[in-house]
Motif scaffolding. Structure first.
Motif, PDB file in Angstrom:
ATOM      1  N   ILE A  71     -43.244  43.330 -17.076  1.00 32.66           N
ATOM      2  CA  ILE A  71     -43.638  44.005 -15.832  1.00 32.66           C
ATOM      3  C   ILE A  71     -43.395  45.504 -15.979  1.00 32.66           C
ATOM      4  CG2 ILE A  71     -43.037  44.343 -13.407  1.00 32.66           C
ATOM      5  CD1 ILE A  71     -42.522  41.346 -13.223  1.00 32.66           C
ATOM      6  N   ILE A  72     -42.243  45.868 -16.511  1.00 35.50           N
ATOM      7  CA  ILE A  72     -41.922  47.284 -16.695  1.00 35.50           C
ATOM      8  C   ILE A  72     -42.883  47.922 -17.695  1.00 35.50           C
ATOM      9  CG2 ILE A  72     -40.168  48.885 -17.558  1.00 35.50           C
ATOM     10  CD1 ILE A  72     -38.081  46.859 -16.428  1.00 35.50           C
ATOM     11  N   ALA A  73     -43.159  47.214 -18.786  1.00 40.33           N
ATOM     12  CA  ALA A  73     -44.045  47.748 -19.819  1.00 40.33           C
ATOM     13  C   ALA A  73     -45.468  47.943 -19.303  1.00 40.33           C
ATOM     14  CB  ALA A  73     -44.055  46.832 -21.033  1.00 40.33           C
ATOM     15  N   ILE A  74     -45.882  47.142 -18.373  1.00 37.44           N
ATOM     16  CA  ILE A  74     -47.231  47.261 -17.816  1.00 37.44           C
ATOM     17  C   ILE A  74     -47.262  48.227 -16.639  1.00 37.44           C
ATOM     18  CG2 ILE A  74     -49.016  45.989 -16.559  1.00 37.44           C
ATOM     19  CD1 ILE A  74     -48.302  43.575 -18.315  1.00 37.44           C
ATOM     20  N   ALA A  75     -46.231  48.196 -15.816  1.00 33.67           N
ATOM     21  CA  ALA A  75     -46.231  48.979 -14.581  1.00 33.67           C
ATOM     22  C   ALA A  75     -46.198  50.478 -14.826  1.00 33.67           C
ATOM     23  CB  ALA A  75     -45.045  48.566 -13.710  1.00 33.67           C
ATOM     24  N   LEU A  76     -45.414  50.941 -15.773  1.00 31.71           N
ATOM     25  CA  LEU A  76     -45.307  52.390 -15.992  1.00 31.71           C
ATOM     26  C   LEU A  76     -46.603  53.020 -16.511  1.00 31.71           C
ATOM     27  CD1 LEU A  76     -41.659  52.586 -17.266  1.00 31.71           C
ATOM     28  CD2 LEU A  76     -42.543  53.366 -15.084  1.00 31.71           C
ATOM     29  N   PRO A  77     -47.234  52.461 -17.543  1.00 32.23           N
ATOM     30  CA  PRO A  77     -48.521  53.047 -17.951  1.00 32.23           C
ATOM     31  C   PRO A  77     -49.600  52.910 -16.872  1.00 32.23           C
ATOM     32  CG  PRO A  77     -47.637  51.712 -19.719  1.00 32.23           C
ATOM     33  CD  PRO A  77     -46.783  51.466 -18.513  1.00 32.23           C
ATOM     34  N   ALA A  78     -49.540  51.834 -16.122  1.00 29.91           N
ATOM     35  CA  ALA A  78     -50.520  51.663 -15.046  1.00 29.91           C
ATOM     36  C   ALA A  78     -50.339  52.735 -13.974  1.00 29.91           C
ATOM     37  CB  ALA A  78     -50.389  50.274 -14.432  1.00 29.91           C
ATOM     38  N   TYR A  79     -49.107  53.108 -13.699  1.00 30.73           N
ATOM     39  CA  TYR A  79     -48.882  54.169 -12.717  1.00 30.73           C
ATOM     40  C   TYR A  79     -49.385  55.511 -13.249  1.00 30.73           C
ATOM     41  CZ  TYR A  79     -46.926  57.197  -9.236  1.00 30.73           C
ATOM     42  OH  TYR A  79     -46.796  58.124  -8.241  1.00 30.73           O
ATOM     43  N   GLN A  80     -49.258  55.731 -14.543  1.00 29.22           N
ATOM     44  CA  GLN A  80     -49.795  56.965 -15.123  1.00 29.22           C
ATOM     45  C   GLN A  80     -51.303  57.049 -14.903  1.00 29.22           C
ATOM     46  OE1 GLN A  80     -48.013  59.500 -16.369  1.00 29.22           O
ATOM     47  NE2 GLN A  80     -46.199  58.323 -15.835  1.00 29.22           N
ATOM     48  N   PHE A  81     -51.956  55.904 -14.864  1.00 31.15           N
ATOM     49  CA  PHE A  81     -53.396  55.863 -14.617  1.00 31.15           C
ATOM     50  C   PHE A  81     -53.727  56.300 -13.195  1.00 31.15           C
ATOM     51  CE2 PHE A  81     -57.072  53.373 -13.087  1.00 31.15           C
ATOM     52  CZ  PHE A  81     -58.055  53.931 -13.884  1.00 31.15           C
ATOM     53  N   VAL A  82     -52.923  55.875 -12.225  1.00 34.58           N
ATOM     54  CA  VAL A  82     -53.243  56.169 -10.825  1.00 34.58           C
ATOM     55  C   VAL A  82     -52.502  57.381 -10.268  1.00 34.58           C
ATOM     56  CG1 VAL A  82     -53.801  53.771 -10.302  1.00 34.58           C
ATOM     57  CG2 VAL A  82     -51.508  54.605  -9.867  1.00 34.58           C
ATOM     58  N   LYS A  83     -51.644  57.990 -11.051  1.00 35.22           N
ATOM     59  CA  LYS A  83     -50.783  59.064 -10.556  1.00 35.22           C
ATOM     60  C   LYS A  83     -51.571  60.207  -9.917  1.00 35.22           C
ATOM     61  CE  LYS A  83     -48.207  61.298 -13.600  1.00 35.22           C
ATOM     62  NZ  LYS A  83     -47.072  61.716 -14.437  1.00 35.22           N
ATOM     63  N   TYR A  84     -52.662  60.609 -10.492  1.00 36.65           N
ATOM     64  CA  TYR A  84     -53.433  61.743  -9.981  1.00 36.65           C
ATOM     65  C   TYR A  84     -54.703  61.315  -9.254  1.00 36.65           C
ATOM     66  CZ  TYR A  84     -50.241  64.228 -12.996  1.00 36.65           C
ATOM     67  OH  TYR A  84     -49.101  64.720 -13.580  1.00 36.65           O
ATOM     68  N   LYS A  85     -54.797  60.051  -8.937  1.00 36.49           N
ATOM     69  CA  LYS A  85     -55.955  59.557  -8.194  1.00 36.49           C
ATOM     70  C   LYS A  85     -55.653  59.592  -6.695  1.00 36.49           C
ATOM     71  CE  LYS A  85     -57.919  56.758 -11.840  1.00 36.49           C
ATOM     72  NZ  LYS A  85     -59.007  57.635 -12.180  1.00 36.49           N
ATOM     73  N   SER A  86     -56.589  59.139  -5.908  1.00 35.61           N
ATOM     74  CA  SER A  86     -56.443  59.190  -4.451  1.00 35.61           C
ATOM     75  C   SER A  86     -55.357  58.226  -3.966  1.00 35.61           C
ATOM     76  CB  SER A  86     -57.774  58.838  -3.783  1.00 35.61           C
ATOM     77  OG  SER A  86     -58.103  57.485  -4.036  1.00 35.61           O
ATOM     78  N   LYS A  87     -55.001  58.385  -2.718  1.00 37.44           N
ATOM     79  CA  LYS A  87     -53.943  57.570  -2.126  1.00 37.44           C
ATOM     80  C   LYS A  87     -54.311  56.084  -2.122  1.00 37.44           C
ATOM     81  CE  LYS A  87     -50.723  57.792   1.637  1.00 37.44           C
ATOM     82  NZ  LYS A  87     -50.320  58.548   2.818  1.00 37.44           N
ATOM     83  N   TRP A  89     -55.910  54.435  -4.381  1.00 35.27           N
ATOM     84  CA  TRP A  89     -55.591  53.890  -5.695  1.00 35.27           C
ATOM     85  C   TRP A  89     -54.107  53.583  -5.808  1.00 35.27           C
ATOM     86  CZ3 TRP A  89     -58.335  52.051  -9.641  1.00 35.27           C
ATOM     87  CH2 TRP A  89     -59.687  52.355  -9.706  1.00 35.27           C
ATOM     88  N   LYS A  90     -53.279  54.479  -5.290  1.00 40.76           N
ATOM     89  CA  LYS A  90     -51.832  54.278  -5.362  1.00 40.76           C
ATOM     90  C   LYS A  90     -51.401  53.083  -4.516  1.00 40.76           C
ATOM     91  CE  LYS A  90     -50.987  59.062  -6.346  1.00 40.76           C
ATOM     92  NZ  LYS A  90     -50.618  60.356  -5.827  1.00 40.76           N
ATOM     93  N   VAL A  91     -51.993  52.944  -3.340  1.00 36.57           N
ATOM     94  CA  VAL A  91     -51.683  51.790  -2.488  1.00 36.57           C
ATOM     95  C   VAL A  91     -52.094  50.505  -3.197  1.00 36.57           C
ATOM     96  CG1 VAL A  91     -52.295  50.637  -0.326  1.00 36.57           C
ATOM     97  CG2 VAL A  91     -51.773  53.085  -0.331  1.00 36.57           C
ATOM     98  N   PHE A  92     -53.285  50.515  -3.789  1.00 36.14           N
ATOM     99  CA  PHE A  92     -53.759  49.346  -4.524  1.00 36.14           C
ATOM    100  C   PHE A  92     -52.822  49.025  -5.688  1.00 36.14           C
ATOM    101  CE2 PHE A  92     -56.514  47.380  -7.798  1.00 36.14           C
ATOM    102  CZ  PHE A  92     -56.859  46.243  -7.093  1.00 36.14           C
ATOM    103  N   TYR A  93     -52.355  50.059  -6.385  1.00 37.30           N
ATOM    104  CA  TYR A  93     -51.409  49.866  -7.488  1.00 37.30           C
ATOM    105  C   TYR A  93     -50.149  49.172  -7.003  1.00 37.30           C
ATOM    106  CZ  TYR A  93     -47.588  51.004 -10.646  1.00 37.30           C
ATOM    107  OH  TYR A  93     -46.474  50.921 -11.435  1.00 37.30           O
TER     108      TYR A  93
END
Length: 113
Positions: A71-87, A89-93
């Protein structure tokens, strides 16, 4: 006499890369040890039911630790994907991360009890 010069290359790694690497390492070791314990359980089951039950619990714990590390290995890179996207995307993440974590915990809960 010519002097050899050496250059030092300093590698920089992001927090995400470090966490992903160590999470993968922890998950791999947990699954490996869990597999070994599962194999031993299948051999020892004929000798002692109590020992087999204990080893099964240990296997389930190793498997759970491996799942959490993934979960940690997947969650951190996935957050890097949505970090600069719209709100949205972050809620969906965060919703998908909660669903993923809940699925792992729910899937393992039956084995741990």
């Amino acid at each position: 006499m010519a002097r050899k010069s050496t250059t030092s290359v300093r590698e920089r790694h992001s927090f995400t890369e470090i966490c992903a690497f160590w999470s993968m390492t922890i998950a791999g070791c947990a699954f490996l040890f869990g597999g070994i314990i599962r194999f031993l359980t299948s051999i020892i089951k004929n000798l002692s039911e109590k020992t087999a039950a204990t080893l099964t619990q240990v296997y389930n714990i190793f498997s759970f630790i491996g799942q959490i590390a993934l979960i940690i290995a997947i969650a951190l890179p996935a957050y890097q994907f949505v970090k600069y996207k719209s709100k949205s995307w972050k809620v969906f993440y965060w919703i998908m991360l909660a669903v993923f974590a809940f699925g792992v915990v729910l899937g393992m809960l039956g084995n741990l009890i």
